[in-house]
Design an enzyme around this catalytic site. Structure first.
Site, PDB file in Angstrom:
ATOM      1  N   ASN A 100      -1.294  -6.337 -17.327  1.00  0.00           N
ATOM      2  CA  ASN A 100      -0.464  -6.841 -16.221  1.00  0.00           C
ATOM      3  C   ASN A 100      -0.874  -8.267 -15.886  1.00  0.00           C
ATOM      4  OD1 ASN A 100       0.361  -4.209 -16.187  1.00  0.00           O
ATOM      5  ND2 ASN A 100      -0.828  -3.649 -14.382  1.00  0.00           N
ATOM      6  N   ASP A 101      -2.170  -8.446 -15.716  1.00  0.00           N
ATOM      7  CA  ASP A 101      -2.627  -9.793 -15.396  1.00  0.00           C
ATOM      8  C   ASP A 101      -2.652 -10.681 -16.631  1.00  0.00           C
ATOM      9  OD1 ASP A 101      -3.070 -10.085 -12.599  1.00  0.00           O
ATOM     10  OD2 ASP A 101      -4.595  -8.520 -12.780  1.00  0.00           O
ATOM     11  N   HIS A 149       0.820  -1.210   0.000  1.00  0.00           N
ATOM     12  CA  HIS A 149       0.000   0.000   0.000  1.00  0.00           C
ATOM     13  C   HIS A 149       0.858   1.265   0.000  1.00  0.00           C
ATOM     14  CE1 HIS A 149      -3.067  -2.726   2.160  1.00  0.00           C
ATOM     15  NE2 HIS A 149      -2.703  -3.171   0.987  1.00  0.00           N
ATOM     16  N   CYS A 178      -5.138  -0.870 -20.288  1.00  0.00           N
ATOM     17  CA  CYS A 178      -4.840  -0.085 -19.086  1.00  0.00           C
ATOM     18  C   CYS A 178      -3.745  -0.698 -18.218  1.00  0.00           C
ATOM     19  CB  CYS A 178      -6.098   0.153 -18.265  1.00  0.00           C
ATOM     20  SG  CYS A 178      -6.874  -1.359 -17.683  1.00  0.00           S
ATOM     21  N   ARG A 220      -8.998   2.403  -9.808  1.00  0.00           N
ATOM     22  CA  ARG A 220      -8.905   1.166  -9.013  1.00  0.00           C
ATOM     23  C   ARG A 220      -9.614   1.374  -7.679  1.00  0.00           C
ATOM     24  NH1 ARG A 220      -3.270   1.042 -11.463  1.00  0.00           N
ATOM     25  NH2 ARG A 220      -3.066  -1.004 -12.434  1.00  0.00           N
ATOM     26  N   ARG A 232       3.411 -12.053 -11.566  1.00  0.00           N
ATOM     27  CA  ARG A 232       3.848 -10.678 -11.858  1.00  0.00           C
ATOM     28  C   ARG A 232       4.644 -10.058 -10.718  1.00  0.00           C
ATOM     29  NH1 ARG A 232      -1.954  -7.449 -11.921  1.00  0.00           N
ATOM     30  NH2 ARG A 232      -0.822  -5.615 -11.251  1.00  0.00           N
ATOM     31  N   ARG A 271     -13.493   0.735 -11.912  1.00  0.00           N
ATOM     32  CA  ARG A 271     -13.425  -0.722 -11.906  1.00  0.00           C
ATOM     33  C   ARG A 271     -13.991  -1.221 -10.580  1.00  0.00           C
ATOM     34  NH1 ARG A 271      -7.710  -3.594 -12.354  1.00  0.00           N
ATOM     35  NH2 ARG A 271      -7.419  -2.845 -10.231  1.00  0.00           N
ATOM     36  N   GLU A 305      -8.289  -9.826 -19.102  1.00  0.00           N
ATOM     37  CA  GLU A 305      -7.027 -10.106 -18.398  1.00  0.00           C
ATOM     38  C   GLU A 305      -6.899 -11.570 -18.004  1.00  0.00           C
ATOM     39  OE1 GLU A 305      -6.668  -7.594 -14.927  1.00  0.00           O
ATOM     40  OE2 GLU A 305      -8.721  -7.917 -14.306  1.00  0.00           O
TER      41      GLU A 305
HETATM   42  C1  PEP Z   1      -3.917  -5.160 -15.168  1.00  0.00           C
HETATM   43  O1  PEP Z   1      -4.026  -6.279 -14.687  1.00  0.00           O
HETATM   44  O2  PEP Z   1      -3.285  -4.927 -16.217  1.00  0.00           O
HETATM   45  C2  PEP Z   1      -4.543  -4.001 -14.526  1.00  0.00           C
HETATM   46  C3  PEP Z   1      -4.605  -2.844 -15.141  1.00  0.00           C
HETATM   47  O3  PEP Z   1      -5.033  -4.141 -13.301  1.00  0.00           O
HETATM   48  P1  PEP Z   1      -4.182  -4.337 -11.971  1.00  0.00           P
HETATM   49  O4  PEP Z   1      -2.772  -3.964 -12.268  1.00  0.00           O
HETATM   50  O5  PEP Z   1      -4.827  -3.451 -10.961  1.00  0.00           O
HETATM   51  O6  PEP Z   1      -4.369  -5.784 -11.677  1.00  0.00           O
HETATM   52 MG    MG Z   2      -5.510  -6.785 -13.234  1.00  0.00          MG
END
Ligand code: PEP
Ligand code: MG
Length: 754
Positions: free
Chosen positions: A631-632, A366, A679, A473, A642, A509, A608
């Site tokens: 990212n996911d 955090h 994103c 988020r 990740r 989201r 994702e």
């Molecule tokens: C992602 O997974 O790319 C994303 C934008 O969400 P987060 O990084 O919050 O999982």
């Molecule tokens: Mg994600």
């Protein structure tokens, strides 16, 4: 044999010498005479560690005077070097037969047989070595070792005062100012130059010698009782919140707080003539010195705990609060802490903060999230920084590379300062692009959106010229709270965000918790594999009250405005349909409450989870828009955690396999006439963003700091030419693990600004 007058008399005498208005050398010369006579030793010598490594003889009684400022010992060389590198006392009745003994003829020490040396410690660093020697073979008692250690504390203060700097040769620094280059894990981008501010300031113990020993013992007892009570109270608090991990740490604290061994040592130190504070500092110094050398992670943690507790005790004795008063933050501050909560960071004045250095905090923690939102360069996993750094030390934090330079030499500082200037110039150029629309040279408009999650993110909208918040988020509010935010709290946050955004669209989201995003107050089942576990939309659908409350808050906040909602971690079309049904029910409920609806509600899906790649047409038909969570998507696509440093960088999203998946998503959106954005982090990197535009992406949402660089790239891009070349590259490069090189070469050929 007992020293005449004992350590108390010696300490009193030393204190007098410390106050005398004489030169530093004269003061040292008197000190060694006093120590020698008090300890009934023929020799007393002080070696001081120099910044360039060796220990230099600074004063002696008994050895040849010509050796002063001439004799040096490398760390690890001789008995003195051994003490410096182990940071532990050494008592020998026959010094010359010790394997580490190193003969320095200029000192004339060959006639002395017995040897007692102790490290001069401060903040975990060895600043020097204090030695007494006797001609006759003798055994030094435990009390004598203790007495010499106590004396060494006084000398540590003297060295730390900087006074000795006046008697070293020109160009030589004493080790206290030794520059240290450290490397940690970068958690927030940026470069910060400033001065150390300890989040938990150390108490400066100025009074070492006790006037009234029974009174000091009583003070110590009171402080220990108060410290124990504060630990118990902390444990009580975490019991209520069910924070298991934190609790284990505190239980270890409790054990140490009741440990007889160190309480005995504290008492003994006071009985020997120290004030309660000085006694605690003694114990803390030992713990810190051992900490620096300990490699066993378990023991390191325990020594850390001991050091933490001693610190609590010192603050208790001094009547000071444990952490810095945020209002006392000086300019150009670089906060240094072992760890820190997000709320504590938010309490400081952002404008005075230049950086943050921590010993413990993951990139997903955090405090890391808050540091990024506040654009504070931050590095974590910097071992022992909170012990090594002194208040006010010059320090540089490079949140890009993870480098931390403590007390940098002037050439290092100059090169970072130059880097910072360059960065600032570039930032200025980006700022000037703020109003310029992101359109490629061949006229393709790419909407640049910003990712956000906190109120502190909102000013970046204006600063960067972002066209929208492409990803808000919502879980951050939940993660920073100590209990579930109520409907009204959620609604209020969403209203604030929508107000700040004005005409610019905001995509909220729904809760993306689980996996690495844990809520301390929400108990879930222990999971073997949380990244593949009960998280995000799965929780929302299993606990519809949670998701419906959130949707209700969004609908209320969005009354009369355009509302965009997006669902995370959707793996099947079914899940989307179920969530849409919940939204529809909330819309009906909203009407029934007599509330006005949003002017328009769009429900989108995050792509994702790779399963959606084979249901693209179906999901694109149902969803109002698609947003790729790269990212996911990379994490699941390559089956590479990740957050696991070992594997996270192993696979490149710029590989044919992943790029084909991205192209397929963009095409499905086009076929269904639904907007597709991206994103994840890759949208904010220039080379990746170039590739995405070439693959057909016309909207990218990214961290605020990336908008300028990506816009500069887009303005220099010929999207048509890039699309043609990349299609060719993709058609023939299926074997390569990464297309980074050919893509970089292509960017160069096309004159794209990266
Ligand atoms: C992602 O997974 O790319 C994303 C934008 O969400 P987060 O990084 O919050 O999982
Ligand atoms: Mg994600």
């Amino acid at each position: 044999m007992r020293a005449p007058g004992g350590p108390r008399l010696l300490l009193r005498r030393l204190r007098e010498v410390m106050a005398e208005p004489v030169t530093a050398q004269a003061r040292l010369d008197r000190i060694v005479v006093l120590i020698a006579s008090n300890m009934v030793a023929e020799v007393c010598s002080l070696y001081v560690a120099r910044a360039d490594g060796p220990l230099e003889l600074f004063a002696t009684e008994g050895l040849k005077r010509e050796a002063v400022h001439v004799t040096t010992m490398k760390p690890g060389e001789g008995l003195v070097g051994l003490i410096a590198s182990t940071a532990e006392p050494l008592a020998l009745s026959d010094a010359q037969s010790h394997p580490a003994f190193s003969y320095k003829p200029e000192t004339g020490e060959e006639i002395y047989q017995s040897f007692l040396g102790v490290p001069v410690l401060r903040g975990g660093a060895t600043l020097g070595v204090l030695v007494v020697q006797n001609r006759a073979r003798r055994t030094y008692s435990e009390e004598e070792v203790e007495a010499l250690q106590t004396t060494a504390m006084l000398l540590a203060e003297l060295i730390a005062s900087g006074e000795l700097q006046s008697i070293v040769k020109p160009g030589v620094d004493i080790a206290l100012r030794r520059p240290i280059a450290l490397k940690g894990a970068p958690i927030a981008e940026g470069l910060g130059l400033g001065h150390v501010v300890l989040h938990q300031p150390r108490v400066a113990v100025t009074k070492l010698v006790a006037d009234d020993i029974p009174a000091e013992i009583e003070r110590l007892d009171r402080a220990i009782a108060a410290m124990r009570a504060s630990v118990d109270e902390l444990i009580g608090r975490t019991e209520q919140s069910g924070d298991g991990e934190h609790r284990d740490v505190l239980e270890a604290y409790r054990m140490i707080a009741h440990d007889r061994g160190w309480l005995r040592r504290l008492n003994e130190a006071v009985m020997g003539g120290l004030t309660a504070e000085a006694a605690v500092e003694r114990v803390m110094n030992d713990a810190r010195a051992r900490l620096q050398r300990q490699t066993d992670p378990y023991l390191r943690d325990r020594l850390h705990d001991l050091s933490d507790l001693a610190n609590r005790l010192l603050h208790q004795l001094a009547g000071q609060s444990l952490t810095l008063d945020p209002s006392e933050l000086p300019e150009n501050a670089i906060l240094v802490a072992r760890s820190m909560g997000p709320a504590a960071l938010l309490d400081y004045d952002r404008h005075r903060l230049r950086g943050l250095v921590l010993e413990e905090a993951g990139a997903a923690s955090h405090v890391a999230i808050v540091a990024r939102a506040l654009s504070i360069p931050a590095v974590s996993e910097v071992a022992n920084i909170s012990e090594i750094a002194e208040q006010g030390d010059a320090i540089i934090v490079d949140g890009g590379s993870g480098e931390v330079q403590l007390r940098p030499p002037s050439d290092v500082e100059a090169s970072y300062a130059e880097k910072a200037r360059l960065r600032a110039r570039r930032q200025e150029q980006y700022r000037q692009l703020r109003e310029t629309p992101a359109v490629t040279r061949d006229g393709v408009a790419v909407a640049l959106h910003m990712n956000a999650g906190l109120i502190v993110d909102l000013p970046h909208l204006d600063e960067t010229g972002a066209e929208a918040i492409g990803l808000f988020r919502t879980e951050l509010q939940f993660m920073l709270a100590s209990r579930f935010p109520r409907l009204a709290d959620q609604q209020q946050l969403y209203e604030t965000v929508l107000d700040a955004a004005g005409d610019r669209p905001v995509t909220f989201r729904t809760l993306d918790i689980g996996g690495d995003k844990v809520l301390p107050y929400m108990k879930g089942p222990e999971e073997e594999n949380p990244a593949l576990g009960w998280r995000a939309i799965r929780i929302g659908l299993d606990k519809p009250a949670l998701l419906r409350t959130q949707l209700r808050a969004m609908l209320r906040a969005g009354a009369g405005r355009n509302l965009r909602i997006m669902l995370p971690m959707v793996a099947t079309v079914d899940e989307f349909i179920a969530a849409r049904a919940l939204l529809d029910r909330e819309l009906v409920f909203n009407d029934r409450c007599g509330r006005s609806r949003p002017a328009d509600v769009k429900l989108g899906v995050m792509v994702e989870v790779p399963s959606l790649l084979w249901q693209l047409d179906e999901i694109a038909e149902r969803a109002d828009f698609l947003s790729v969570g790269s990212n996911d998507l990379t994490q699941y696509f390559f089956a590479a955690d990740r957050d696991n440093r070992r594997v996270a960088a192993r696979f490149d999203p710029l590989s044919a396999g992943f790029l084909r998946a991205l192209a397929a998503i963009a095409e499905a959106g086009r076929r269904a006439g639904k907007p597709v954005t991206l994103c994840g982090e890759i949208g904010g990197r220039a080379l990746e963003a170039m590739t995405l535009v070439a693959l057909g992406y016309r909207g990218l949402s990214m961290a605020a700091t990336s908008i300028g660089p990506v816009k500069a790239m887009i303005l220099s891009l010929d999207a048509g030419a890039a699309a043609e070349e990349i299609a060719k590259l993709l058609a023939r490069s299926g074997d390569a693990a990464s297309l980074r090189e050919p893509l970089t070469a292509l960017a160069e050929r096309l004159g794209v600004r990266l």
